[in-house]
Design a protein around this motif. Structure first.
Motif, short mmCIF file in Angstrom:
data_model
loop_
_atom_site.label_atom_id
_atom_site.label_comp_id
_atom_site.label_asym_id
_atom_site.label_seq_id
_atom_site.Cartn_x
_atom_site.Cartn_y
_atom_site.Cartn_z
N LEU A 107 0.80 -1.21 0.00
CA LEU A 107 0.00 0.00 0.00
C LEU A 107 0.84 1.27 0.00
CD1 LEU A 107 -2.85 -0.89 2.54
CD2 LEU A 107 -2.91 -1.00 0.04
N ASP A 108 2.06 1.20 0.50
CA ASP A 108 2.87 2.41 0.67
C ASP A 108 4.03 2.51 -0.31
OD1 ASP A 108 1.32 3.39 2.92
OD2 ASP A 108 2.15 1.68 4.01
N THR A 109 4.04 1.62 -1.28
CA THR A 109 5.03 1.70 -2.36
C THR A 109 4.53 2.69 -3.40
OG1 THR A 109 5.82 -0.55 -2.03
CG2 THR A 109 6.13 0.40 -4.23
N PRO A 110 5.37 3.53 -3.96
CA PRO A 110 4.91 4.45 -5.01
C PRO A 110 4.17 3.71 -6.11
CG PRO A 110 7.11 5.06 -4.33
CD PRO A 110 6.79 3.76 -3.63
N VAL A 111 3.05 4.26 -6.52
CA VAL A 111 2.23 3.61 -7.53
C VAL A 111 2.97 3.43 -8.84
CG1 VAL A 111 0.62 4.81 -9.09
CG2 VAL A 111 -0.25 3.69 -7.14
N ARG A 112 3.93 4.30 -9.09
CA ARG A 112 4.68 4.19 -10.35
C ARG A 112 5.52 2.92 -10.40
NH1 ARG A 112 7.29 9.85 -12.11
NH2 ARG A 112 8.11 9.83 -9.98
N THR A 113 5.71 2.28 -9.28
CA THR A 113 6.38 0.98 -9.27
C THR A 113 5.57 -0.03 -10.08
OG1 THR A 113 7.27 1.44 -7.08
CG2 THR A 113 7.28 -0.86 -7.78
N TYR A 114 4.25 0.09 -10.00
CA TYR A 114 3.36 -0.82 -10.71
C TYR A 114 2.90 -0.26 -12.05
CZ TYR A 114 3.19 -2.28 -5.82
OH TYR A 114 3.53 -2.66 -4.54
N LEU A 115 2.82 1.07 -12.13
CA LEU A 115 2.40 1.73 -13.37
C LEU A 115 3.45 2.78 -13.75
CD1 LEU A 115 -1.43 2.46 -12.81
CD2 LEU A 115 -0.43 0.68 -14.25
N PRO A 116 4.54 2.37 -14.35
CA PRO A 116 5.62 3.32 -14.66
C PRO A 116 5.18 4.47 -15.57
CG PRO A 116 6.38 1.05 -14.90
CD PRO A 116 4.90 0.98 -14.71
N THR A 117 4.16 4.24 -16.39
CA THR A 117 3.73 5.30 -17.32
C THR A 117 2.79 6.30 -16.67
OG1 THR A 117 1.90 3.92 -18.12
CG2 THR A 117 4.00 3.76 -19.30
N PHE A 118 2.41 6.08 -15.42
CA PHE A 118 1.51 7.01 -14.72
C PHE A 118 2.35 8.18 -14.21
CE2 PHE A 118 -0.40 8.14 -10.48
CZ PHE A 118 -1.48 8.83 -10.98
N GLN A 119 2.24 9.33 -14.91
CA GLN A 119 3.09 10.47 -14.58
C GLN A 119 2.35 11.81 -14.69
OE1 GLN A 119 6.59 10.26 -17.05
NE2 GLN A 119 7.24 8.29 -16.22
#
Length: 779
Positions: A107-119
């Motif tokens: 839950l506390d890992t940056p979401v971009r770890t899972y969705l690198p294109t989310f910027q």
């Protein structure tokens, strides 16, 4: 309405356990809840309502009332499918927690770890996490540029999330609670990416299928013929069938379900995640979801997805939902082993689902405790002499409140509050299908009104100044027929109406840029920016990358009607002339049609149906004349003299109308716009010579005044309680109304220009042309 009680026990246990003993608590609760739901249906014209009571052993009772189809041939039942709206978010969040338990998400890992294109652009710094997204603390805008709540042709959820890269955060991640549908779309895409499946398949695999929710899904197609008919509604507009719009963010709001299926979910919550064939979630995961994640106060405190609250000292978790014609409330009392589900089928009618769910919980709890259950609040509409006494204009400094009669009942038009006023045993409240506001008080002598603790004194509305040039250029409608954004002036300030129900004050921050309030509204920390063409005309409003084109809905409908009329005018007229007016018993009074200008020659005529400047686009009458029953014509002459003292005169658009013309109007008008024309099978007030269409003209300039909409406009701007336009336009509308109603006329609710003489029913339907009347009108 026929009573429809559906008793349902969901099979979630061995057959031997199904033979449950009669439960007098549920028996009595069922009667009380059914009475409450049926009252809501009758009083607020709700197509259908469904309510279910859930315990650890499943759905203990479920009731459904009303119609499941538009024609009223199919009764609502336990099999009826409803759209759950934002209750969908709980399922998305449960799927995330399932993946957390499997070690696939943190839950506390940056979401971009899972969705690198989310910027999305982030001027604040810091990373967005799943915990922030699930608790609406990400700082994202409410809606994405594509795949948003207004988008009728979204691509898919991946594109919805990708479009967020065109936006900027409005707050630092983790800093404020700001509700975001777009944020939950991101959560859904994380689920899809980690599982390697489409989000819909992942949700079925992780949540829906294990729960046995076989009548639930994210699209309507599997439930053809089972989805409840529902309606869109507005304070100043007609009821229309809700559009079947599918969202481009299914994780945030696309769940279709039944009371039985949603009951299975509530049952799993009451059993701390245990289900017959295993576990939906571990108990510790649910405890975390129900823990208040951030300490800041507010009306909605979020756990992970769940709204966490207290009711009478007992913990309650759940979520509400609203999506195009459907509203839902899911409440669970974990410590009391009780849950409730409520569905309604009018857009944004959460005031009703909340009221019914709260009442159902309190009723069952009271009966279980052996105490008297609460009374269901039933306010009565304010009508007749009481409505007339309490109607008026009230002010407090530079802010005002109006109470007026609309369709025979008293309504309120306050800065950010509109709705029906109802009388209760203790006073007055505002309550209709979409609003319930209790902080209202009215003096017995109507000398003041209090709204939200602010007192407004009764007075006479002064003539308002014209708005500044920039605001005047912005006033109007934007968007689409399924979702209109309206800019208007109120008490000299800019206001917006958005998503059918919210009226909110805006603050100008720069030229053509207006911010929503920070402490309320659907869009705090966001702003509207207006586009102009090279000539300086406003062409669109932009909300976080969502472009609302400027529209003239009335002109669009009129153009369609004119095209059809001009293609077959001769046939339309011939059919109307060949038809026969309805037969009726003798009326109380004989017809005595009299020329209006004979009653007062200084009244001006602009008989639109004698020329081409009308919604049909062709001459309907052979001459420009206007007749009324003699008492009505004489009353109109007195109105004209009264408004002359204020610098205005009366300009008549139409009065007596031969019956065959009413038939032409009806046949030419689309079904969706027939509230603006009379049904020829019943005859019209115009046919009886006791209705007049008119406006004011300025005695100095000779020009007609500009009010909220055009004459014969097929749009909500025509409604007599339209909340829009400018202060000055609405003031002129009320000047006309007050003057003519003082002489025995009543405004027609859907047309600000149309007034009926008090005893119009006493006169017969007429079909004579003006030329046939001409001889006797000159006496």
């Amino acid at each position: 309405m026929k009573r429809l009680l559906a008793w349902v026990i969901v099979v979630t246990a061995p057959a031997a356990a199904l033979a449950q003993a009669p439960d007098p608590v549920l028996d009595r609760a069922a009667v009380l809840i059914a009475d409450a739901a049926q009252w809501e249906i009758r009083e607020k014209q709700i197509p259908s309502i469904a309510v279910a009571i859930v315990g650890p052993d499943g759905v203990r009772w479920a009731g459904a009332w009303g119609k499941a189809d538009a024609e009223g041939k199919v009764p609502a039942s336990a099999d009826t499918v409803y759209r759950a709206g934002s209750v969908s978010k709980l399922f998305t969040d449960v799927a995330v927690m399932k993946l957390v338990e499997q070690g696939k998400l943190d839950l506390d890992t940056p979401v971009r770890t899972y969705l690198p294109t989310f910027q999305p652009k982030n001027p604040f710094g810091g990373e967005i996490t799943l915990r922030q997204l699930m608790t609406h603390r990400s700082g994202l805008v409410r809606e994405s540029p594509r795949g948003n709540y207004f988008d009728v042709a979204p691509k898919d959820q991946a594109d919805t999330v990708q479009s967020l890269n065109e936006t900027a955060l409005v707050a630092a991640p983790g800093s404020i609670t700001k509700y975001s549908n777009a944020g939950i779309a991101v959560v859904g895409e994380v689920v899809a990416r980690v599982t390697g499946m489409s989000f819909e398949k992942a949700l079925h695999s992780l949540v829906l299928d294990p729960l046995g929710m076989t009548s639930s899904g994210l699209t309507a197609a599997p439930f053809a013929g089972r989805v409840a008919y529902s309606e869109m509604a507005a304070f100043d507009g007609p009821r229309v069938a809700a559009p079947p719009i599918e969202l481009g963010m299914p994780a945030a709001g696309s769940l279709y379900t039944t009371s039985g299926d949603l009951g299975r979910f509530a049952q799993a919550l009451l059993n701390k995640g245990a289900i017959p064939n295993g576990r939906m979630l571990n108990a510790a995961s649910l405890d975390e979801m129900w823990r208040r994640q951030y300490p800041d106060p507010g009306t909605r405190i979020f756990g992970l997805g769940f709204v966490v609250a207290d009711m009478d000292g007992k913990r309650v978790v759940g979520h509400g939902g609203a999506i195009y014609g459907h509203s839902t409330q899911l409440l669970v009392m974990p410590d009391a082993g009780l849950g409730v589900i409520a569905f309604t089928t009018v857009d944004a009618s959460n005031a009703i689902t909340n009221k019914l769910a709260d009442y159902a919980l309190r009723t069952v709890l009271a009966l279980k405790a052996g105490t008297e259950p609460p009374a269901f609040a039933k306010g009565a509409l304010v009508t007749g002499a009481e409505a007339k006494r309490l109607s008026g204009w009230f002010s407090n400094g530079k802010r005002s409140v109006s109470t007026r009669i609309y369709n025979g009942r008293l309504v309120i038009d306050a800065p950010e509050l509109v709705g029906d006023i109802r009388r209760t045993a203790t006073g007055y409240i505002v309550e209709d299908a979409q609003t319930r506001f209790e902080a209202l008080a009215l003096a017995d002598d109507a000398s003041w009104i209090e709204v939200g603790g602010v007192r407004y004194a009764r007075g006479e509305m002064p003539e308002p100044p014209l708005p500044n040039a920039e605001l005047a250029s912005l006033v109007g409608d934007y968007g689409w027929a399924h979702n209109v954004l309206r800019i208007y002036e109120r008490d000299g300030r800019p206001f917006v109406w958005i998503e059918w129900t919210e009226h909110t004050e805006l603050t100008r921050t720069a030229a053509d840029r207006y911010a929503f309030p920070l402490d309320r509204s659907l869009y705090p920390f966001e702003a509207l920016t207006f586009e102009r063409d090279t000539a300086g005309n406003v062409t669109a409003a932009d909300l976080g990358g969502i472009r609302f084109p400027r529209r003239d809905f009335g002109a669009e409908v009129e153009a369609n009607i004119r095209a059809g009329v001009q293609a077959n005018f001769a046939g339309l007229r011939a059919a109307a002339l060949a038809a026969t007016p309805p037969q009726e018993p003798p009326t109380a009074k004989p017809s005595d049609l009299y020329a209006i200008t004979a009653a007062d020659p200084t009244i001006r005529l602009d008989v639109r149906y004698a020329g081409t400047n009308n919604f049909m686009g062709v001459p309907i009458y052979e001459s420009a004349r206007a007749y009324l029953q003699r008492p009505a014509a004489e009353a109109l002459a007195r109105v004209h003299q009264a408004v002359r003292k204020r610098g205005y005169g009366l300009l008549i658009y139409d009065a007596y109308r031969p019956w065959y013309v009413t038939k032409m109007f009806w046949d030419a008008s689309p079904v969706s716009s027939r509230m603006f024309v009379a049904d020829p099978s019943k005859g019209s007030r115009h046919n009886r010579g006791a209705a007049v269409d008119l406006t004011l003209f300025d005695l100095k300039t000779g020009q007609p005044v500009e009010t909220t909409g055009r004459y014969d406009e097929f749009s909500t701007r025509s409604y007599s309680n339209f909340v829009g336009g400018t202060d000055h336009q609405r003031w002129l509308r009320e000047v006309l109304r007050s003057a003519i109603e003082a002489e025995g006329f009543d405004v027609y609710a859907e047309e600000w220009w149309h007034f009926d003489y008090g005893d119009w029913r006493d006169y017969p339907i007429g079909s004579k042309t003006f030329e046939e009347l001409e001889g006797r009108s000159r006496r």
